[in-house]
Motif scaffolding. Structure first.
Motif, short mmCIF file in Angstrom:
data_model
loop_
_atom_site.label_atom_id
_atom_site.label_comp_id
_atom_site.label_asym_id
_atom_site.label_seq_id
_atom_site.Cartn_x
_atom_site.Cartn_y
_atom_site.Cartn_z
N MET A 35 -11.56 12.17 -4.31
CA MET A 35 -10.86 10.93 -3.94
C MET A 35 -10.87 9.92 -5.09
O MET A 35 -9.86 9.29 -5.39
N GLU A 52 -20.16 2.23 16.15
CA GLU A 52 -18.98 2.13 16.99
C GLU A 52 -17.88 3.03 16.44
O GLU A 52 -17.65 3.07 15.24
N ARG A 53 -17.25 3.78 17.36
CA ARG A 53 -16.20 4.70 16.93
C ARG A 53 -14.94 3.94 16.54
O ARG A 53 -14.67 2.86 17.05
N VAL A 54 -14.15 4.54 15.66
CA VAL A 54 -12.89 3.96 15.22
C VAL A 54 -11.80 5.01 15.38
O VAL A 54 -12.06 6.20 15.23
N ILE A 55 -10.59 4.58 15.69
CA ILE A 55 -9.48 5.52 15.81
C ILE A 55 -9.01 5.92 14.41
O ILE A 55 -8.75 5.05 13.58
N ILE A 56 -8.91 7.22 14.19
CA ILE A 56 -8.47 7.74 12.89
C ILE A 56 -7.07 8.32 13.04
O ILE A 56 -6.73 8.88 14.05
N GLY A 57 -6.28 8.21 11.94
CA GLY A 57 -4.87 8.62 11.95
C GLY A 57 -4.63 9.98 12.58
O GLY A 57 -4.54 10.95 11.96
N TYR A 85 -12.39 -1.26 15.82
CA TYR A 85 -11.08 -0.73 15.44
C TYR A 85 -10.09 -1.87 15.17
O TYR A 85 -9.42 -1.89 14.14
N ILE A 136 -10.97 -3.78 11.91
CA ILE A 136 -10.68 -3.03 10.68
C ILE A 136 -9.19 -2.92 10.45
O ILE A 136 -8.68 -3.18 9.36
N PRO A 172 -3.18 3.29 13.53
CA PRO A 172 -3.08 4.35 14.51
C PRO A 172 -2.80 3.70 15.87
O PRO A 172 -2.99 2.49 16.02
N ILE A 208 -1.12 8.08 6.81
CA ILE A 208 -2.51 8.43 7.09
C ILE A 208 -3.13 7.38 8.01
O ILE A 208 -4.17 7.60 8.59
N ARG A 209 -2.52 6.24 8.17
CA ARG A 209 -2.91 5.12 9.02
C ARG A 209 -3.93 4.20 8.30
O ARG A 209 -4.74 4.65 7.49
N THR A 218 -6.67 2.59 9.35
CA THR A 218 -8.12 2.78 9.52
C THR A 218 -8.62 3.90 8.62
O THR A 218 -9.70 3.82 8.06
N THR A 219 -7.80 4.97 8.50
CA THR A 219 -8.17 6.08 7.62
C THR A 219 -8.37 5.57 6.21
O THR A 219 -9.38 5.88 5.55
N LEU A 234 -11.52 3.37 5.94
CA LEU A 234 -12.76 4.15 5.94
C LEU A 234 -12.97 4.89 4.62
O LEU A 234 -14.10 5.00 4.14
N ASN A 235 -11.87 5.37 4.03
CA ASN A 235 -11.98 6.00 2.71
C ASN A 235 -12.56 5.03 1.69
O ASN A 235 -13.48 5.35 0.95
N ASP A 255 -16.39 9.97 12.02
CA ASP A 255 -15.13 9.28 11.74
C ASP A 255 -14.84 9.23 10.24
O ASP A 255 -13.68 9.31 9.82
N SER A 310 -11.61 10.83 8.45
CA SER A 310 -10.72 10.05 7.59
C SER A 310 -10.51 10.77 6.25
O SER A 310 -9.42 10.74 5.69
#
Ligand SMILES: [K+]
Ligand SMILES: [K+]
Lengths: 450, 450
Positions: free
Chosen positions: A360, A445-450, B233, B236, B311, B318-319, B321-322, B325-326, B351, B355
């Protein structure tokens, strides 16, 4: 004063020391290569060109802003070979060797330094390993120089010229430096399959990673061969290395079938494909002007250069194991597997994470470089992408824009070669710091991923 | 028969069902949009064009191979709006709504389907959430249509035309569809800051993610506002969304300062920058011909489109949040931290892994698409990269090559729009399978990483 410097060095992380050493090597190389005795009379040579050439030589990239053959005299060529040797085998290897020569014991601190440079994860037997590396590389270079030197007797008028060309070609190939003193890479040998074949062998021995060489040597010299174990690293990197080589050959052959190879004999087309694929691992020598390939081929070659060679080798890029772990990870994740199994071993989770970080970061750095260069340079995106991939992979191939780069452009390429050689992880740890364990925690805490 | 189909559906993973639903929607959309009553007389319309338009509409991308205004009559425009509505709000949302209308209880299995579509991780309150989504979106669209319709009274001769344009513009903006019936996107309103401002608000409401809207609504209607908690979510994605918008505006403004904006008033330049930055989130409408921007700007815009929208929104890519998080992961890794802390919460490790998978796969798919298109199309790399990023991000911006694509080229873009809308994770799980726990283990062995 000296004592204080030592103390300060002890406070630095291994990665920071490595980077400091490379900076020192670049400084020395800049001075050596700028010495008037090294130059032909009338050669043009700016300070930025000197730094560029030094970084290119220390990182064994082989990108040049000045023509090597027009700038350096015989003394200069020998100085350049010396710098390539330093760069290729790694400053830490030589440093250790000198320590050994003067009889000093190598302490844990020094061992750890070398460990980071060659990215070894086991401390055991490191000193003996380094001895073997040096002896092996010099042995390979001398054998290569002899074979090529004898063969070149048919090409050059005097035996001195033949053997100097043989020696330089051997050192340049084994260290994957990509420098040439023909003035036009390996194009004069485009139809000489013998020179190409020897060159590919030398390139491969330099770029496949020292541990592979040592393990293979141990295997060949072992009396109980059936009990010999190759490390997981050796298996992964070797399969990836040759896999990429075959993939590249096929793609170049197919993509250029109706284009560059139009009207050629199959063996010509095959050798052009094979050599240009092999050279993207790290060699940087070419048997044709790569700018004549079409865009899809150049994009694939850029990707191959970006991946680069094995870690613990003379090569750069994200490295073969990084790429292999990325692929294995994506494949296993898609299949829903929790663990990555390969060669009857499980990959350590931390190594997967590392490989993702490296990739990355590398993509980010290269993309940023492309944006900067499209802003400062007056060249096509393809030429710029190719140059960036080549610099980061310390490959040294170019579509011919290196000498036309602006000052900012040269600086960007210098930084890329440096990062490519030092490696993303060392670079990250240098600008970052030591590994920390968290002192406190927050609720997850969970997060929504694409 | 119907019973058997239900049984088979029950055996599929949620991701596979989602993909099946989307395929069904594309089929229906293809049929609806091909109906002769929808077309103006003499409009050219091939089968591949029909599929392309259907996928573009269902995925609310907005890339078009035929001119919407030249192909569709008023009936066609209403059919198109209907398809956009279906695509934008999500087939699962509507599906659930129909289930609610006919009075069926929603079982756990169906809830899990919706969960995957909108990528929700909590089952609670999902049904009421979906009701709210639909009401909210339709409410937003009607308000938008009213405001724009009234404003357009000054632009169009009859109030019917004004309100049809207002309604289409509102639906197209809120669903981020990017379709236009002006024939030239928002270029006629390049100097109408009011239309642009309303459009950006509608685009944002559609692309910022339904949970953010619902949480904001709850916050505004709550009597104890100081006790209201926004989810991690929402925090972020909102910060990333507006961060990217501001970043894009600044970069476009600076990069084009001496180029496209040369000689313009500052507020003109600012609005061009702001609108073209905002539209890369997902809108796909433009107030100028983006091909007039310079290469560095277009590269940055491609990256922004690739990142896409939130998302659980109408957007693709990729949205946000993705991407967030990266960045957080790389930053924390470089600093040597073991855990990622943000907004006084810790990010779940799974998560982060997700991501990274999404980003790597997306880069791989887009790179592969670029290689194929440079092979099949006769356009520059920049045009191709831009088109690929736009399709994957379901953005719909184009440098003008869409209608000139070859059949293979159209197929590649169709696949990209589909994957971009469905999302990489659903796509991976579809071709892959269910999550498995390892049945046996091998010894772990470390590998050297670049
Ligand atoms: K090289
Ligand atoms: K769109």
């Amino acid at each position: 004063m000296w004592y204080k410097l030592r103390l300060n060095l002890n406070k630095l992380t291994p990665a920071q020391v490595i980077v400091t050493y490379y900076l020192l090597a670049v400084t020395i190389a800049t001075i050596l290569l700028s010495l008037p005795i090294a130059h032909k009379s009338g050669a043009e040579w700016s300070f930025l060109d000197a730094i560029f050439t030094a970084v290119s030589a220390v990182s064994v990239t082989g990108l040049t802003v000045v023509s090597t053959v027009d700038t350096f005299n015989t003394t200069g060529i020998f100085i350049l070979m010396f710098v390539l040797q330093f760069g290729g085998i790694g400053i830490m290897t030589l440093g250790t060797f000198f320590w050994l020569i003067v009889g000093k014991k190598i302490g844990l601190k020094e061992r750890r330094l070398i460990m980071t440079d060659q990215n070894q994860t086991s401390l055991a037997g490191l000193v003996s390993l380094l001895k073997q590396i040096l002896l092996l590389i010099i042995f390979i270079e001398i054998v290569g120089a002899f074979i090529l030197g004898v063969y070149f007797l048919g090409y050059y008028p005097t035996w001195q010229q033949a053997f100097i060309h043989g020696l330089f070609a051997s050192v340049s190939a084994t260290t994957n430096a990509g420098f040439d003193i023909t003035g036009q890479s390996l194009i004069p040998y485009a139809n000489d399959y013998f020179v190409q074949f020897i060159t590919i062998i030398l390139l491969t021995l330099g770029a496949i990673g020292f541990p592979v060489l040592i393990e293979t040597k141990d295997y060949l010299m072992s009396k109980k061969r059936n009990k010999h174990h190759f490390s997981l690293y050796s298996k992964i990197t070797t399969v990836t290395f040759f896999g990429l080589m075959i993939f590249g050959t096929l793609v170049i052959f197919l993509f250029e079938y109706n284009r560059f190879f139009d009207g050629m004999e199959w063996h010509e087309a095959f050798f052009y494909s094979f050599f240009q694929s092999a050279t993207t691992r790290n060699g940087g020598l070419a048997t044709m002007n790569v700018a004549e390939f079409s865009i899809p081929t150049l994009l694939v070659m850029s990707a191959l250069m970006f991946i680069g060679a094995s870690p613990s080798s003379v090569g750069g890029g994200i490295r073969t194991t990084t790429f292999a772990l990325n692929i294995l990870f994506l494949f296993h994740f898609a299949k829903g597997n929790q663990t990555i199994k390969v060669f009857k071993r499980e990959i350590h989770h931390q190594d997967v994470i590392k490989s993702l970080v490296v990739t990355m970061m590398a993509i980010f750095i290269c993309f940023l470089s492309v944006i900067i260069l499209t802003f400062t340079e007056d060249h096509s995106i393809m030429e710029i992408v190719f140059e960036v991939a080549s610099a980061f992979g310390t490959t040294g191939l170019s579509m011919g824009i290196t000498s036309e780069l602006s000052s900012i452009g040269k600086c960007v390429i210098i930084v890329l070669m440096f990062i490519g050689r030092v490696g993303i992880l060392s670079f990250l740890f240098m600008i970052g710091g030591k590994e920390k364990t968290a002192k406190y925690h927050y609720p997850k805490e969970r997060v929504i991923i694409g």
